[in-house]
Design a protein around this motif. Sequence first.
Motif, mmCIF file in Angstrom:
data_model
loop_
_atom_site.group_PDB
_atom_site.id
_atom_site.type_symbol
_atom_site.label_atom_id
_atom_site.label_comp_id
_atom_site.label_asym_id
_atom_site.label_seq_id
_atom_site.Cartn_x
_atom_site.Cartn_y
_atom_site.Cartn_z
ATOM 1 N N VAL A 4 0.842 -1.187 0.000
ATOM 2 C CA VAL A 4 0.000 0.000 0.000
ATOM 3 C C VAL A 4 0.880 1.240 0.000
ATOM 4 C CG1 VAL A 4 -1.786 1.276 1.241
ATOM 5 C CG2 VAL A 4 -1.794 -1.239 1.262
ATOM 6 N N ASN A 6 0.837 5.140 0.926
ATOM 7 C CA ASN A 6 0.035 6.002 1.783
ATOM 8 C C ASN A 6 0.641 7.395 1.856
ATOM 9 O OD1 ASN A 6 -0.181 7.182 4.767
ATOM 10 N ND2 ASN A 6 -2.069 6.038 4.364
ATOM 11 N N ASP A 12 -4.510 6.379 2.076
ATOM 12 C CA ASP A 12 -4.062 5.352 1.137
ATOM 13 C C ASP A 12 -4.382 5.799 -0.281
ATOM 14 O OD1 ASP A 12 -3.427 3.975 3.402
ATOM 15 O OD2 ASP A 12 -5.090 2.545 3.274
ATOM 16 N N GLU A 15 -2.573 0.628 -4.386
ATOM 17 C CA GLU A 15 -1.965 -0.649 -4.028
ATOM 18 C C GLU A 15 -1.125 -1.135 -5.201
ATOM 19 O OE1 GLU A 15 -4.925 -3.442 -2.913
ATOM 20 O OE2 GLU A 15 -5.338 -2.510 -0.954
ATOM 21 N N ASP A 51 -0.109 -4.233 4.694
ATOM 22 C CA ASP A 51 -1.057 -4.059 5.789
ATOM 23 C C ASP A 51 -1.118 -5.307 6.674
ATOM 24 O OD1 ASP A 51 -2.772 -2.433 7.170
ATOM 25 O OD2 ASP A 51 -4.565 -3.088 6.091
ATOM 26 N N GLY A 52 -1.206 -5.057 7.985
ATOM 27 C CA GLY A 52 -1.303 -6.152 8.944
ATOM 28 C C GLY A 52 0.021 -6.788 9.299
ATOM 29 N N ARG A 159 2.793 -3.693 14.005
ATOM 30 C CA ARG A 159 1.847 -4.094 12.976
ATOM 31 C C ARG A 159 1.121 -2.855 12.467
ATOM 32 N NH1 ARG A 159 4.535 -7.815 13.795
ATOM 33 N NH2 ARG A 159 4.002 -10.015 14.175
ATOM 34 N N ARG A 160 1.012 -2.725 11.152
ATOM 35 C CA ARG A 160 0.209 -1.640 10.596
ATOM 36 C C ARG A 160 -1.260 -2.012 10.818
ATOM 37 N NH1 ARG A 160 0.586 3.740 8.619
ATOM 38 N NH2 ARG A 160 -1.449 4.130 7.660
ATOM 39 N N LYS A 161 -1.934 -1.178 11.597
ATOM 40 C CA LYS A 161 -3.285 -1.530 12.019
ATOM 41 C C LYS A 161 -4.078 -0.257 12.306
ATOM 42 C CE LYS A 161 -5.603 -4.098 15.766
ATOM 43 N NZ LYS A 161 -5.368 -4.884 16.997
#
Length: 415
Positions: A4, A6, A12, A15, A51-52, A159-161
């Motif tokens: 992603v 951003n 965002d 992708e 992500d995640g 973690r990207r969250k």
Amino acid sequence: MVIVVNDSALGDVRELSDFELDLAFGSDENALSLECDAAYAPEEGQFVFIDGTEYGGVVDQTSYEAGREASGSILCKGRTWHGILAGKRLLPDSGSGYLSVSGKAGDALAALIERMGLSELFSAASDDTSVSYTFDRFVDGYSGLKAMAKANGRKVAMRRKGGKVEISLPPVVDYANKVDSDLLDFTLTSVHRCVNHLVCAGTGELENRAVIHFYADAAGNVSHTQSLFGVDEISALYDYSNADADKLEEEGKKKLKEYQTKGSVEVEAHDDIDVDVGDVISARDNAHGRTVTATVAKKIVKVSRGVATYSYEVGSETTTKTSSSGNAEGNGGHAYLAGKGLTLEGYTFNADVDAESLAAVEAKADKAAKAAGDLAKDSVGEVAAAYPVTAARDGRRVTVGVACCTQADANSWFS
């Protein structure tokens, strides 16, 4: 896997599915590189992440080829989330010697993130477990978080969250009995003897300097009693010039414990295993009946065509931090002791010269000038001459002449 792109202002923006990602974090580097089509590449200052996961960071620079042979792709380089933290310093409050935290892990993390001015990018995971830690002076943010986590039996995870990078301090996982060695390609090094005698030198000069000796036995236990001698004794110097005896006692023991190791292992893991920096893994060689267990110090992740591969460096960590806690000789920076009139503030030395010091310098200068004059005066010895030749000295100058005489005398002398 997709990556992603951003923007801090726009959110965002796109992708990417066709890319090459290479990042490394842990003991050093903390950097990433991303290669993708120029039409979809992120701009400097934008973020990229999967992500995640823990894999992402900020783009600091881009480079591309121009001309007929141009590939049409752009190479982006920057800092991982870990590198962003490493670019900050955890400084003590004004008037305090050290920065300390104590309380719930989640609250401590949130306070540290805010102190570093990164609350818009990072968040702290909720955690009611108690932690406490006193940081080394001037430690960078990432090294400080890792040290705090290790002191409390934990590791740093990200973690990207939820639009931010969530930092947590989960317990260290010991994979010693959970990972089949068939999933690891490794080079195992067994150590018979490591440093077992540490000479700790603190404040003072020459015979007045504080000196403490620590010894480790064959099992790695540290005390003031020596049990290994001769060829089995391996000594090192811990130069901590601004530490008194109490501080040497505390830090010297800790330093010698760090030297104690039974070996090291270089590991490359197959796709089936994914562990974190700070976790413990082991390599087992059934043919020789040896096992070495070590902590993951650095993780290297490569993503190509959506497939991730991992490799690890384990064992003793290396660091770029500068700390007032001193270092063993040959192992990083040096602890500095300011002399009279010298002060160290941050990274700047200041010198104040008082009247007494200036007078001492003037006296030395006068003494040096007199010595130079005497040397010049003595550079020509005594001068003597026999009639009719005359000689006279004025300082370093010698004048030679001939006494009055008749022409006949002169003709006879020089014939």
